[in-house]
Design a protein around this motif. Structure first.
Motif, PDB file in Angstrom:
ATOM      1  N   PHE A   1      13.505   0.480   1.409  1.00 52.07           N
ATOM      2  CA  PHE A   1      14.145   1.794   1.303  1.00 52.07           C
ATOM      3  C   PHE A   1      13.894   2.357  -0.091  1.00 52.07           C
ATOM      4  O   PHE A   1      14.190   1.706  -1.097  1.00 52.07           O
ATOM      5  CB  PHE A   1      15.646   1.667   1.553  1.00 52.07           C
ATOM      6  N   ILE A   2      13.330   3.566  -0.143  1.00 49.63           N
ATOM      7  CA  ILE A   2      12.987   4.195  -1.426  1.00 49.63           C
ATOM      8  C   ILE A   2      13.656   5.564  -1.497  1.00 49.63           C
ATOM      9  O   ILE A   2      13.196   6.519  -0.858  1.00 49.63           O
ATOM     10  CB  ILE A   2      11.461   4.347  -1.581  1.00 49.63           C
ATOM     11  N   PRO A   3      14.745   5.697  -2.242  1.00 49.69           N
ATOM     12  CA  PRO A   3      15.340   7.025  -2.423  1.00 49.69           C
ATOM     13  C   PRO A   3      14.480   7.862  -3.355  1.00 49.69           C
ATOM     14  O   PRO A   3      13.843   7.338  -4.268  1.00 49.69           O
ATOM     15  CB  PRO A   3      16.705   6.711  -3.045  1.00 49.69           C
TER      16      PRO A   3
ATOM     17  N   ILE B   1      22.233   3.035   7.151  1.00 44.07           N
ATOM     18  CA  ILE B   1      20.850   3.404   7.476  1.00 44.07           C
ATOM     19  C   ILE B   1      19.905   2.289   7.039  1.00 44.07           C
ATOM     20  O   ILE B   1      19.003   1.891   7.778  1.00 44.07           O
ATOM     21  CB  ILE B   1      20.485   4.745   6.829  1.00 44.07           C
ATOM     22  N   LEU B   2      20.116   1.760   5.838  1.00 42.53           N
ATOM     23  CA  LEU B   2      19.301   0.637   5.376  1.00 42.53           C
ATOM     24  C   LEU B   2      19.474  -0.560   6.297  1.00 42.53           C
ATOM     25  O   LEU B   2      18.492  -1.206   6.685  1.00 42.53           O
ATOM     26  CB  LEU B   2      19.687   0.233   3.947  1.00 42.53           C
ATOM     27  N   GLU B   3      20.709  -0.854   6.652  1.00 37.11           N
ATOM     28  CA  GLU B   3      20.995  -2.036   7.461  1.00 37.11           C
ATOM     29  C   GLU B   3      20.369  -1.934   8.844  1.00 37.11           C
ATOM     30  O   GLU B   3      19.851  -2.922   9.374  1.00 37.11           O
ATOM     31  CB  GLU B   3      22.504  -2.229   7.565  1.00 37.11           C
ATOM     32  N   SER B   4      20.394  -0.753   9.437  1.00 37.08           N
ATOM     33  CA  SER B   4      19.824  -0.606  10.776  1.00 37.08           C
ATOM     34  C   SER B   4      18.313  -0.819  10.778  1.00 37.08           C
ATOM     35  O   SER B   4      17.748  -1.310  11.757  1.00 37.08           O
ATOM     36  CB  SER B   4      20.151   0.775  11.343  1.00 37.08           C
ATOM     37  N   PHE B   5      17.659  -0.462   9.670  1.00 33.71           N
ATOM     38  CA  PHE B   5      16.215  -0.665   9.568  1.00 33.71           C
ATOM     39  C   PHE B   5      15.854  -2.011   8.943  1.00 33.71           C
ATOM     40  O   PHE B   5      14.675  -2.292   8.722  1.00 33.71           O
ATOM     41  CB  PHE B   5      15.579   0.465   8.758  1.00 33.71           C
ATOM     42  N   GLY B   6      16.845  -2.829   8.652  1.00 31.62           N
ATOM     43  CA  GLY B   6      16.558  -4.113   8.013  1.00 31.62           C
ATOM     44  C   GLY B   6      15.860  -3.924   6.685  1.00 31.62           C
ATOM     45  O   GLY B   6      14.927  -4.659   6.342  1.00 31.62           O
ATOM     46  N   ALA B   7      16.311  -2.932   5.910  1.00 31.95           N
ATOM     47  CA  ALA B   7      15.624  -2.553   4.673  1.00 31.95           C
ATOM     48  C   ALA B   7      16.427  -2.927   3.440  1.00 31.95           C
ATOM     49  O   ALA B   7      17.660  -2.871   3.433  1.00 31.95           O
ATOM     50  CB  ALA B   7      15.344  -1.049   4.668  1.00 31.95           C
ATOM     51  N   LEU B   8      15.700  -3.283   2.381  1.00 32.95           N
ATOM     52  CA  LEU B   8      16.282  -3.486   1.065  1.00 32.95           C
ATOM     53  C   LEU B   8      15.833  -2.357   0.142  1.00 32.95           C
ATOM     54  O   LEU B   8      14.750  -1.780   0.337  1.00 32.95           O
ATOM     55  CB  LEU B   8      15.825  -4.821   0.473  1.00 32.95           C
ATOM     56  N   MET B   9      16.645  -2.070  -0.855  1.00 32.38           N
ATOM     57  CA  MET B   9      16.225  -1.110  -1.874  1.00 32.38           C
ATOM     58  C   MET B   9      14.956  -1.617  -2.541  1.00 32.38           C
ATOM     59  O   MET B   9      14.795  -2.825  -2.778  1.00 32.38           O
ATOM     60  CB  MET B   9      17.322  -0.934  -2.913  1.00 32.38           C
ATOM     61  N   HIS B  10      14.067  -0.722  -2.879  1.00 31.10           N
ATOM     62  CA  HIS B  10      12.765  -1.115  -3.431  1.00 31.10           C
ATOM     63  C   HIS B  10      12.881  -1.909  -4.718  1.00 31.10           C
ATOM     64  O   HIS B  10      11.989  -2.694  -5.061  1.00 31.10           O
ATOM     65  CB  HIS B  10      11.898   0.126  -3.664  1.00 31.10           C
ATOM     66  N   ASN B  11      13.971  -1.715  -5.449  1.00 30.50           N
ATOM     67  CA  ASN B  11      14.138  -2.437  -6.716  1.00 30.50           C
ATOM     68  C   ASN B  11      15.075  -3.636  -6.584  1.00 30.50           C
ATOM     69  O   ASN B  11      15.528  -4.183  -7.591  1.00 30.50           O
ATOM     70  CB  ASN B  11      14.654  -1.489  -7.796  1.00 30.50           C
ATOM     71  N   ASP B  12      15.340  -4.040  -5.353  1.00 22.62           N
ATOM     72  CA  ASP B  12      16.180  -5.219  -5.127  1.00 22.62           C
ATOM     73  C   ASP B  12      15.495  -6.452  -5.725  1.00 22.62           C
ATOM     74  O   ASP B  12      14.296  -6.668  -5.530  1.00 22.62           O
ATOM     75  CB  ASP B  12      16.400  -5.414  -3.625  1.00 22.62           C
ATOM     76  N   LYS B  13      16.250  -7.255  -6.440  1.00 23.31           N
ATOM     77  CA  LYS B  13      15.674  -8.424  -7.115  1.00 23.31           C
ATOM     78  C   LYS B  13      15.015  -9.388  -6.135  1.00 23.31           C
ATOM     79  O   LYS B  13      14.070 -10.107  -6.499  1.00 23.31           O
ATOM     80  CB  LYS B  13      16.751  -9.142  -7.915  1.00 23.31           C
TER      81      LYS B  13
ATOM     82  N   GLU C   1       0.824  -1.214   0.000  1.00 22.44           N
ATOM     83  CA  GLU C   1       0.000   0.000   0.000  1.00 22.44           C
ATOM     84  C   GLU C   1       0.858   1.265   0.000  1.00 22.44           C
ATOM     85  O   GLU C   1       0.695   2.117  -0.887  1.00 22.44           O
ATOM     86  CB  GLU C   1      -0.983  -0.031   1.167  1.00 22.44           C
ATOM     87  N   PRO C   2       1.780   1.451   0.966  1.00 23.15           N
ATOM     88  CA  PRO C   2       2.611   2.658   0.882  1.00 23.15           C
ATOM     89  C   PRO C   2       3.592   2.625  -0.287  1.00 23.15           C
ATOM     90  O   PRO C   2       3.853   3.669  -0.902  1.00 23.15           O
ATOM     91  CB  PRO C   2       3.354   2.678   2.227  1.00 23.15           C
ATOM     92  N   ILE C   3       4.111   1.437  -0.623  1.00 17.02           N
ATOM     93  CA  ILE C   3       5.035   1.355  -1.758  1.00 17.02           C
ATOM     94  C   ILE C   3       4.323   1.789  -3.041  1.00 17.02           C
ATOM     95  O   ILE C   3       4.850   2.584  -3.826  1.00 17.02           O
ATOM     96  CB  ILE C   3       5.597  -0.076  -1.909  1.00 17.02           C
TER      97      ILE C   3
END
Length: 348
Positions: free
Chosen positions: A306-308, A319-331, A234-236
């Motif tokens: 993570f969405i730049p 910053i991504l690692e601390s939030f356990g986040a992947l880039m939105h376009n990560d395969k 939804e937010p993505i």
């Protein structure tokens, strides 16, 4: 430690924490003191959503962890941990008042997000500010100045209860805006179709952009953290949909015919965590092997995102690692349904 906490270091109730139990240790004197202080404040506040848990003869793992995070906040920024426990206690009052329940979830979202910022590998001379005042008088949630870099964070979480109920009852959902004609066509056959929940996302961006604009645009980054539930598409979708995503040229938020650009926002982190708080407070098992409700997911299939922004400064990987986040376009995300942007969903 804060004067309001001092008396709890000699509280006779501390003896109950001397026996080894999984998440409580007598080697954590500050956490014990914060836990006892919060317990007293909550139980003195009238009816409270956490009254039952604080009345238990043992310390619930989730509210014990809340005390632990308050301690970490207090050590980094004196007064912040005390603020957290006072805000929690102030949510006591009318029995089963749902707005206060949602405010409690939003407080936990803030505590979670700021703690993820506090544990990042900042330099020894980094300075921390809670709700710093910008030149325009507005205050983002948190600011870190690390040598020549400055990072501002704004934490937002919507009231989701009503939306969750509508979602559970809907047979059709339109997660993103497409065209008015398409929406009308779907609604004619499905009058109860659930429409996009994108206006709160737009409001979050507008608010964060305004708050960040009060600070110099130097090296570093301004980051909006949105805490949502497991329906993270939804937010993505609200941000990235090709049809009307708020971070695209086709954004539905327009001024003078042009897509509004939130020039002071460098990135958005979408965090799927609200349901974790809800499950914990209902004393149900936590998803994804979490030890408590503030723990990051240990499941590689449920990361945060993570969405730049197209116009923003680059953000460091930590910053991504601390939030356990992947880039939105990560395969790795492309094969997981919750991270793909559907045009519509039929529930069966």
């Amino acid at each position: 430690m804060h004067p309001d906490i001092q008396r709890y270091y000699s509280d006779v109730r501390r003896v109950a924490f001397s026996k080894p139990i999984p998440h409580v240790s007598a080697q954590c004197p500050d956490t014990i003191s914060f836990y006892l202080a919060t317990k007293d404040l909550v139980l003195e506040s009238g009816w409270h959503w956490l009254g039952y848990l604080y009345n238990l003869p043992w310390a619930d793992a989730n509210i014990w962890r809340f005390a632990n995070l308050c301690v970490r906040a207090e050590r980094r920024l004196p007064g912040l941990g005390i603020r957290y426990i006072n805000e929690l206690a102030h949510l006591g009052g009318p029995e089963r008042d749902e707005p206060r329940y949602e405010q409690m979830l939003q407080l936990f979202a803030e505590v979670f997000a700021i703690d993820r910022v506090l544990v990042m590998p900042w330099g020894d001379e980094a300075q921390f500010y809670f709700e710093p005042r910008g030149e325009n008088g507005l205050r983002p949630e948190f600011r870190v100045v690390d040598k020549d870099d400055a990072y501002n964070f704004e934490v937002k979480s919507p009231s989701l209860l009503a939306h969750q109920r509508l979602r559970a009852a809907a047979s059709v959902q339109l997660p993103v805006r497409i065209t008015k004609e398409f929406t009308t066509s779907v609604q004619m056959k499905n009058p109860g179709a659930l429409l996009p929940r994108d206006n709160p996302i737009k409001d979050f961006l507008v608010s964060a952009d305004a708050k960040f604009s009060g600070f110099p645009r130097n090296s570093g980054a301004n980051i909006l953290v949105i805490v949502w539930d497991d329906f993270i598409y939804e937010p993505i979708g609200s941000l990235l949909s090709d049809f009307a995503g708020l971070l695209t040229n086709n954004s539905f938020h327009r001024l003078g015919g042009e897509a509004v650009i939130f020039e002071n926002v460098d990135a958005v982190i979408c965090v799927r965590h609200m349901n974790v708080f809800q499950e914990a407070l209902a004393e149900r098992p936590l998803p994804d092997d979490r030890t408590d409700m503030f723990d990051l997911s240990h499941n590689p299939f449920t990361p945060n995102v993570f969405i730049p922004t197209p116009w923003g400064n680059a953000c460091p990987q930590f910053i991504l690692e601390s939030f356990g986040a992947l880039m939105h376009n990560d395969k790795r995300l492309q094969t997981i349904a919750e991270y793909r942007i559907p045009e519509y969903i039929f529930y069966v």
